[in-house]
Design an enzyme around this catalytic site. Sequence first.
Site, PDB file in Angstrom:
ATOM      1  N   LYS A 195       6.292  22.171  -7.747  1.00  0.00           N
ATOM      2  CA  LYS A 195       4.722  21.981  -6.690  1.00  0.00           C
ATOM      3  C   LYS A 195       4.856  21.033  -6.090  1.00  0.00           C
ATOM      4  CE  LYS A 195       0.922  19.989  -8.346  1.00  0.00           C
ATOM      5  NZ  LYS A 195       0.721  19.368  -7.360  1.00  0.00           N
ATOM      6  N   ASN A 196       4.880  19.641  -6.943  1.00  0.00           N
ATOM      7  CA  ASN A 196       4.587  18.492  -5.589  1.00  0.00           C
ATOM      8  C   ASN A 196       6.100  18.829  -4.669  1.00  0.00           C
ATOM      9  OD1 ASN A 196       2.969  17.775  -6.751  1.00  0.00           O
ATOM     10  ND2 ASN A 196       3.832  16.334  -7.659  1.00  0.00           N
ATOM     11  N   CYS A 215     -10.386  10.306  -6.786  1.00  0.00           N
ATOM     12  CA  CYS A 215     -10.272  11.913  -7.503  1.00  0.00           C
ATOM     13  C   CYS A 215     -10.241  11.219  -9.244  1.00  0.00           C
ATOM     14  CB  CYS A 215      -8.577  12.581  -7.846  1.00  0.00           C
ATOM     15  SG  CYS A 215      -7.388  11.094  -7.668  1.00  0.00           S
ATOM     16  N   ARG A 257      -6.519   5.867  -5.339  1.00  0.00           N
ATOM     17  CA  ARG A 257      -5.763   6.970  -4.257  1.00  0.00           C
ATOM     18  C   ARG A 257      -6.587   7.091  -2.801  1.00  0.00           C
ATOM     19  NH1 ARG A 257      -3.857  12.579  -7.540  1.00  0.00           N
ATOM     20  NH2 ARG A 257      -2.006  11.770  -6.982  1.00  0.00           N
ATOM     21  N   ASP A 281       3.059  11.651 -14.288  1.00  0.00           N
ATOM     22  CA  ASP A 281       2.588  12.652 -14.217  1.00  0.00           C
ATOM     23  C   ASP A 281       2.974  13.659 -16.163  1.00  0.00           C
ATOM     24  OD1 ASP A 281       1.346  12.970 -11.828  1.00  0.00           O
ATOM     25  OD2 ASP A 281       2.940  14.115 -11.225  1.00  0.00           O
ATOM     26  N   ARG A 316      -3.488  24.747 -11.396  1.00  0.00           N
ATOM     27  CA  ARG A 316      -3.609  24.260  -9.780  1.00  0.00           C
ATOM     28  C   ARG A 316      -2.003  23.803  -9.568  1.00  0.00           C
ATOM     29  NH1 ARG A 316      -6.108  18.644  -8.405  1.00  0.00           N
ATOM     30  NH2 ARG A 316      -4.673  19.334  -7.060  1.00  0.00           N
TER      31      ARG A 316
HETATM   32  C1  UD1 Z   1       2.568  11.651  -6.002  1.00  0.00           C
HETATM   33  C2  UD1 Z   1       2.501  13.139  -6.772  1.00  0.00           C
HETATM   34  C3  UD1 Z   1       1.380  12.794  -8.441  1.00  0.00           C
HETATM   35  C4  UD1 Z   1       2.341  11.864  -9.051  1.00  0.00           C
HETATM   36  C5  UD1 Z   1       1.620  10.511  -8.178  1.00  0.00           C
HETATM   37  C6  UD1 Z   1       2.699   8.983  -8.440  1.00  0.00           C
HETATM   38  C7  UD1 Z   1       2.333  14.805  -5.165  1.00  0.00           C
HETATM   39  C8  UD1 Z   1       1.725  16.000  -4.833  1.00  0.00           C
HETATM   40  N1  UD1 Z   1       1.428  13.967  -6.092  1.00  0.00           N
HETATM   41  O1  UD1 Z   1       0.783  11.785  -6.073  1.00  0.00           O
HETATM   42  O2  UD1 Z   1       1.500  14.041  -8.837  1.00  0.00           O
HETATM   43  O3  UD1 Z   1       1.199  11.472 -10.163  1.00  0.00           O
HETATM   44  O4  UD1 Z   1       2.819  11.145  -6.798  1.00  0.00           O
HETATM   45  O5  UD1 Z   1       4.251   9.549  -8.691  1.00  0.00           O
HETATM   46  O6  UD1 Z   1       3.604  14.566  -5.284  1.00  0.00           O
HETATM   47  N2  UD1 Z   1      -1.829   3.839  -2.646  1.00  0.00           N
HETATM   48  C9  UD1 Z   1      -2.011   3.491  -2.155  1.00  0.00           C
HETATM   49  N3  UD1 Z   1      -2.200   3.332  -0.568  1.00  0.00           N
HETATM   50  C10 UD1 Z   1      -1.594   4.339  -0.003  1.00  0.00           C
HETATM   51  C11 UD1 Z   1      -1.087   5.427  -1.459  1.00  0.00           C
HETATM   52  C12 UD1 Z   1      -0.856   4.824  -2.113  1.00  0.00           C
HETATM   53  O7  UD1 Z   1      -2.318   2.260  -2.519  1.00  0.00           O
HETATM   54  O8  UD1 Z   1      -1.578   4.652   0.883  1.00  0.00           O
HETATM   55  C13 UD1 Z   1      -1.483   3.663  -4.580  1.00  0.00           C
HETATM   56  C14 UD1 Z   1      -2.134   4.584  -5.047  1.00  0.00           C
HETATM   57  O9  UD1 Z   1      -3.545   4.740  -5.622  1.00  0.00           O
HETATM   58  C15 UD1 Z   1      -0.885   4.375  -6.373  1.00  0.00           C
HETATM   59  C16 UD1 Z   1       0.138   4.752  -6.005  1.00  0.00           C
HETATM   60  O10 UD1 Z   1      -0.177   3.839  -4.761  1.00  0.00           O
HETATM   61  O11 UD1 Z   1      -1.537   3.879  -7.269  1.00  0.00           O
HETATM   62  C17 UD1 Z   1       1.366   5.673  -6.370  1.00  0.00           C
HETATM   63  O12 UD1 Z   1       0.288   6.815  -5.186  1.00  0.00           O
HETATM   64  P1  UD1 Z   1       1.513   7.948  -4.821  1.00  0.00           P
HETATM   65  O13 UD1 Z   1       2.597   7.508  -4.807  1.00  0.00           O
HETATM   66  O14 UD1 Z   1       1.076   7.881  -3.222  1.00  0.00           O
HETATM   67  O15 UD1 Z   1       1.023   8.980  -5.208  1.00  0.00           O
HETATM   68  P2  UD1 Z   1       0.308  10.320  -4.337  1.00  0.00           P
HETATM   69  O16 UD1 Z   1       1.697  10.208  -3.548  1.00  0.00           O
HETATM   70  O17 UD1 Z   1      -0.756  10.539  -3.797  1.00  0.00           O
END
Ligand code: UD1
Length: 417
Positions: free
Chosen positions: A22-23, A117, A122, A305, A397
């Site tokens: 999915k991701n 969420c 996030r 995850d 999902r």
């Molecule tokens: C993706 C995955 C999710 C997985 C996560 C971590 C998808 C669709 N989702 O989520 O299943 O759990 O990676 O492996 O691929 N952060 C910030 N600012 C930003 C972006 C991120 O502070 O602009 C922080 C987040 O709050 C979190 C950390 O960075 O604490 C990692 O998040 P991130 O890798 O961005 O997760 P997602 O990409 O949302």
Amino acid sequence: MDKIRIVGGRPLEGTVRISGAKNASLPDLCAALLSADPVRLRNVPEVRDIRTMGRVLTALGAEVEFRVGGEVQVHAGRLTSVEAPYDLVKTMRASVLALGPLLAREGRARVSMPGGCAIGARPIDLHLQAFEKMGATIGVEHGYVEARAERLRGAQIHFDTVTVTGTENVLMAACLAEGETVIHNAACEPEISDLAELLQAMGARIRGAGTPTVQIEGVAALHGAEHTVIPDRIETGTFVAACALAGGEIEVRQCRPDHLRAVIDKFRETGVRIEEGPDNLRVRAPRTLRPAHVTTLPYPGFPTDMQAQYMALMSQASGSATITETIFENRFMHVGELQRMGANVRENGRVAVVTGPTTLSGAPVMATDLRASACLVLAGLAAQGETVIDRVYHLDRGYYRIDEKLRGLGADIERLS
Ligand code: UD1
């Protein structure tokens, strides 16, 4: 609203096939926005998040065709909108992946700001800072991110924190930017490499995807391509955990063991017997499970995850294991429900100590997010008596027919519609 009913105590046996990731499919679908030609993806899982992304692309004016057998074609010949609306983004944060491609191709994007969420705040500040560095003007108005750029310019992007969708967003945008972009401290997840492979097939010039430094040389246009999505490593890990908890012996087919190094090593530490093939795993549950501490980390570390599923496993190990969550601040939502089933878990901030083995007893429980739901399914397989899981839409999902797949392995599980 669907529920899932499980009667625990049946060992698993047989073969299960893993679906596409999915991701990886979510960014791959968005990448199709970068070209006016059709992009055809194979091995896309038919889960709810994918349908939601299909609706995002349709809202932008792309033609999206779901075909049988996990094939999806996206034709973004001419886009009629640059807006990812609130009602879609609120159901799936990954809709923000439309931002990079829209900005790069149309010079404009309006994407609803994802809120908090279940698993934490996030934010997407790192995505936005990167686009600003590439020359975009960003504003937030009425709950929407408004981004504009005549043409994005290549830039040196240093991410403070490793971000998966942040890396993907910038990677996609940089393909059509003027000049070279270098992403430092990039996420190294296999889903990034999968996206880069698709983008390269579309004519992008990318080096270093899957490492912390990714270089992208912008090109004027991308063309259509065909691509097969990688297998879902989290679904794979979830089935390994299911066998370890329920007992028995299963074969997990169509997976990528090389994407699960940290997970396989950790399971082996707990006593689970795993034999690896190039694209399959033979899993045998041990008589007794040993406790093993784990800390979630960006890839190639142990994935956040898989943390909830691992906690279900540790509730059955002989002794105490410490589980430390470093990626998200609020990702122990499953603890309360596991405790209601009899698990001995003490939670202190980002650390949970699980002491087993405790006899789990089936109970009505509530799913709170995608992976927490998987944890409850696993606990239900190990529990005595009946577990009924409410709010199964979380599970739907991201897992393709997990109830049918588990039933195929001999579990006593059914969906109540
Ligand atoms: C993706 C995955 C999710 C997985 C996560 C971590 C998808 C669709 N989702 O989520 O299943 O759990 O990676 O492996 O691929 N952060 C910030 N600012 C930003 C972006 C991120 O502070 O602009 C922080 C987040 O709050 C979190 C950390 O960075 O604490 C990692 O998040 P991130 O890798 O961005 O997760 P997602 O990409 O949302």
